[in-house]
Design an enzyme around this catalytic site. Structure first.
Site, PDB file in Angstrom:
ATOM      1  N   ASN A 266       0.760  -1.336   0.038  1.00  0.00           N
ATOM      2  CA  ASN A 266       0.146   0.045  -0.030  1.00  0.00           C
ATOM      3  C   ASN A 266       0.809   1.292   0.033  1.00  0.00           C
ATOM      4  O   ASN A 266       0.333   2.295   0.747  1.00  0.00           O
ATOM      5  CB  ASN A 266      -1.066   0.042   1.200  1.00  0.00           C
ATOM      6  CG  ASN A 266      -2.025  -1.031   0.966  1.00  0.00           C
ATOM      7  OD1 ASN A 266      -2.348  -1.628  -0.002  1.00  0.00           O
ATOM      8  ND2 ASN A 266      -2.264  -1.747   2.088  1.00  0.00           N
TER       9      ASN A 266
ATOM     10  N   ASN B 103      -3.434   0.219  -2.941  1.00  0.00           N
ATOM     11  CA  ASN B 103      -4.927  -0.183  -3.044  1.00  0.00           C
ATOM     12  C   ASN B 103      -5.772   1.211  -3.970  1.00  0.00           C
ATOM     13  O   ASN B 103      -5.296   2.222  -3.228  1.00  0.00           O
ATOM     14  CB  ASN B 103      -5.252  -0.080  -1.546  1.00  0.00           C
ATOM     15  CG  ASN B 103      -6.709  -0.777  -1.290  1.00  0.00           C
ATOM     16  OD1 ASN B 103      -7.547  -0.573  -2.174  1.00  0.00           O
ATOM     17  ND2 ASN B 103      -6.721  -1.460  -0.311  1.00  0.00           N
ATOM     18  N   PRO B 104      -6.518   0.946  -4.574  1.00  0.00           N
ATOM     19  CA  PRO B 104      -7.161   2.087  -5.398  1.00  0.00           C
ATOM     20  C   PRO B 104      -7.471   3.272  -4.212  1.00  0.00           C
ATOM     21  O   PRO B 104      -7.682   4.233  -4.630  1.00  0.00           O
ATOM     22  CB  PRO B 104      -8.124   1.438  -6.132  1.00  0.00           C
ATOM     23  CG  PRO B 104      -7.605   0.318  -6.605  1.00  0.00           C
ATOM     24  CD  PRO B 104      -6.965  -0.380  -5.286  1.00  0.00           C
TER      25      PRO B 104
ATOM     26  N   SER C 263      -6.159  -9.347   4.160  1.00  0.00           N
ATOM     27  CA  SER C 263      -5.413  -8.216   4.195  1.00  0.00           C
ATOM     28  C   SER C 263      -4.218  -8.287   3.070  1.00  0.00           C
ATOM     29  O   SER C 263      -4.083  -9.496   2.661  1.00  0.00           O
ATOM     30  CB  SER C 263      -4.814  -7.885   5.483  1.00  0.00           C
ATOM     31  OG  SER C 263      -3.628  -8.835   5.726  1.00  0.00           O
TER      32      SER C 263
ATOM     33  N   HIS D 246     -11.370  -6.721   7.609  1.00  0.00           N
ATOM     34  CA  HIS D 246     -10.239  -7.605   7.698  1.00  0.00           C
ATOM     35  C   HIS D 246     -10.450  -8.215   9.127  1.00  0.00           C
ATOM     36  O   HIS D 246     -10.791  -7.689  10.021  1.00  0.00           O
ATOM     37  CB  HIS D 246      -8.922  -6.789   7.664  1.00  0.00           C
ATOM     38  CG  HIS D 246      -8.886  -6.243   6.236  1.00  0.00           C
ATOM     39  ND1 HIS D 246      -8.676  -6.990   4.991  1.00  0.00           N
ATOM     40  CD2 HIS D 246      -8.387  -5.043   5.826  1.00  0.00           C
ATOM     41  CE1 HIS D 246      -8.501  -6.027   4.057  1.00  0.00           C
ATOM     42  NE2 HIS D 246      -8.290  -4.817   4.489  1.00  0.00           N
TER      43      HIS D 246
HETATM   44  O1  CDP Z   1      -4.644  -2.243   3.225  1.00  0.00           O
HETATM   45  P1  CDP Z   1      -4.617  -3.192   4.519  1.00  0.00           P
HETATM   46  O2  CDP Z   1      -5.348  -2.669   5.762  1.00  0.00           O
HETATM   47  O3  CDP Z   1      -4.617  -4.710   4.402  1.00  0.00           O
HETATM   48  O4  CDP Z   1      -2.961  -3.021   5.056  1.00  0.00           O
HETATM   49  P2  CDP Z   1      -2.001  -2.017   5.733  1.00  0.00           P
HETATM   50  O5  CDP Z   1      -2.730  -1.176   7.030  1.00  0.00           O
HETATM   51  O6  CDP Z   1      -1.798  -1.083   4.790  1.00  0.00           O
HETATM   52  O7  CDP Z   1      -0.871  -2.578   6.144  1.00  0.00           O
HETATM   53  C1  CDP Z   1      -0.299  -3.674   5.508  1.00  0.00           C
HETATM   54  C2  CDP Z   1      -0.270  -4.918   5.928  1.00  0.00           C
HETATM   55  O8  CDP Z   1       0.429  -4.837   6.985  1.00  0.00           O
HETATM   56  C3  CDP Z   1      -1.766  -5.446   6.563  1.00  0.00           C
HETATM   57  O9  CDP Z   1      -2.521  -5.869   5.353  1.00  0.00           O
HETATM   58  C4  CDP Z   1      -1.356  -6.255   7.517  1.00  0.00           C
HETATM   59  O10 CDP Z   1      -1.067  -7.716   7.137  1.00  0.00           O
HETATM   60  C5  CDP Z   1       0.033  -5.932   8.266  1.00  0.00           C
HETATM   61  N1  CDP Z   1      -0.150  -5.018   9.302  1.00  0.00           N
HETATM   62  C6  CDP Z   1       0.037  -5.467  10.497  1.00  0.00           C
HETATM   63  O11 CDP Z   1       0.099  -6.870  10.617  1.00  0.00           O
HETATM   64  N2  CDP Z   1      -0.376  -5.181  11.761  1.00  0.00           N
HETATM   65  C7  CDP Z   1      -0.744  -3.578  11.835  1.00  0.00           C
HETATM   66  N3  CDP Z   1      -0.722  -2.937  12.883  1.00  0.00           N
HETATM   67  C8  CDP Z   1      -0.770  -2.963  10.587  1.00  0.00           C
HETATM   68  C9  CDP Z   1      -0.501  -3.632   9.382  1.00  0.00           C
END
Ligand code: CDP
Length: 315
Positions: free
Chosen positions: A132, A154-155, A240, A289
């Site tokens: 992202n 992510n768009p 996720s 998620h």
């Molecule tokens: O878009 P998404 O919410 O999936 O992800 P993000 O917040 O941009 O973070 C990227 C990835 O890091 C997530 O998909 C999680 O797998 C991991 N992550 C995590 O394990 N713990 C967090 N506090 C934040 C993100």
């Protein structure tokens, strides 16, 4: 309230036990991992058999000819027939040329990475995957590194940060400079509204002659991956980005190392409060998620020696 608390307690228990067997102090706080190759191949071969990430994770001109009917993985009733114009945006050649990498790092965006000093460790991997479009400016380099071979977008980020690329687009192109010539992986065919903005991202990078190489997720792969994780007992509306990229890395790489995966509010060792991301405190959408549940699955893979989860400070 109870569910995350319970999850956190299980996680801490699972963490404390393997810590006693830490095998490679060189990596700092790596948790234990068995060396048993029996375990190593089971989830990998299952993943390869069910998802075929090496050939099918991304759309290419070779695997998606004109006339193919794409079924959106987030909106099952939506389909798109590939016409020559859309086909021309598909990746030419193979993004993962028939080889597996020795060591890959998947960098999650968790606040646990802040002040971790893990930048050098991350940068030492042969292939670095980030999620992202995370910031990689000087202030973070020491902790998260700078090298990137593949980064997802992510768009929703393109909509919020860059006005859905409807107006001036230079800011978008300039913001990608820190990713060099990495692949930019977009879920263009997951939801209907993702498609036009992803195509605009493609055209923008082409028009501005950016070295970044846009490529689209194959919705069939994402669908199969969701089924795979469901068959492993993971219940979530959307996987996720982190677990998607970890799954892909397990097919592409001999050794998979994870940094920045810790979806909890407290540091596992210092118990200090953490922000959700290493760069901001924007919360995860728990409606879609199930990151603590995903984390438990990753932790299980870690204790089986299938991958390595890095928490804490690097030396
Ligand atoms: O878009 P998404 O919410 O999936 O992800 P993000 O917040 O941009 O973070 C990227 C990835 O890091 C997530 O998909 C999680 O797998 C991991 N992550 C995590 O394990 N713990 C967090 N506090 C934040 C993100």
């Amino acid at each position: 309230i109870l569910k995350p608390l319970l999850s956190l307690m299980i996680t801490i228990l699972l963490l404390v036990i393997p810590l006693r067997h830490e095998t490679e102090p060189h990596f700092g706080y790596i948790l234990c991992c068995t060396e048993s190759s029996d375990y190593l191949w089971v989830p990998r071969s299952q993943l390869s058999a069910k998802c075929h990430g090496l050939e099918k994770a991304t759309i290419t001109q070779a695997n998606t000819p004109v006339g193919t009917k794409l079924v959106y993985d987030g909106e099952k009733k939506r389909t798109l027939q590939v016409n020559p114009e859309i086909f021309s945006t598909f990746f030419k050649g193979h993004p993962f040329p028939n080889k597996t990498w020795h060591t890959c790092v998947v960098v999650g965006n968790g606040g646990i990475l802040a002040n971790s000093s893990c930048g050098k460790m991350i940068d030492s991997a042969e292939f670095v995957i980030r999620c992202n479009l995370p910031p990689l400016s000087n202030e973070y380099e020491k902790h998260v590194g700078i090298n990137t071979d593949l980064v997802t977008a992510n768009p929703s980020i393109l909509m919020e940060k860059f006005g859905a690329l409807m107006g001036r687009r230079r800011k978008f192109v300039e913001s990608l400079r820190s990713y060099g010539d990495s692949l930019l992986l977009l879920p263009a065919f997951s939801f209907g509204h993702n498609t036009p903005v992803s195509l605009r991202a493609f055209y923008t990078l082409e028009d501005f002659k950016s070295p970044v190489r846009p490529i689209f997720f194959n919705p069939g792969y994402l669908h199969n991956l969701a089924l795979f994780w469901r068959s492993q007992g993971l219940r979530t509306i959307r996987l996720s980005t982190g677990i998607i990229m970890t799954s892909l890395a397990l097919e592409l790489c001999d050794n998979v190392q994870l940094y920045g995966f810790w979806p909890f509010d407290f540091h596992p060792y210092s118990f200090q409060t953490l922000t959700n991301h290493y760069y901001d405190d924007r919360k995860t959408k728990t409606k879609f998620h199930a990151m603590p549940d995903e984390f438990n699955h990753l932790l299980r893979l870690h204790s089986q020696g299938v991958l390595k989860l890095h928490l804490g400070h690097c030396k």
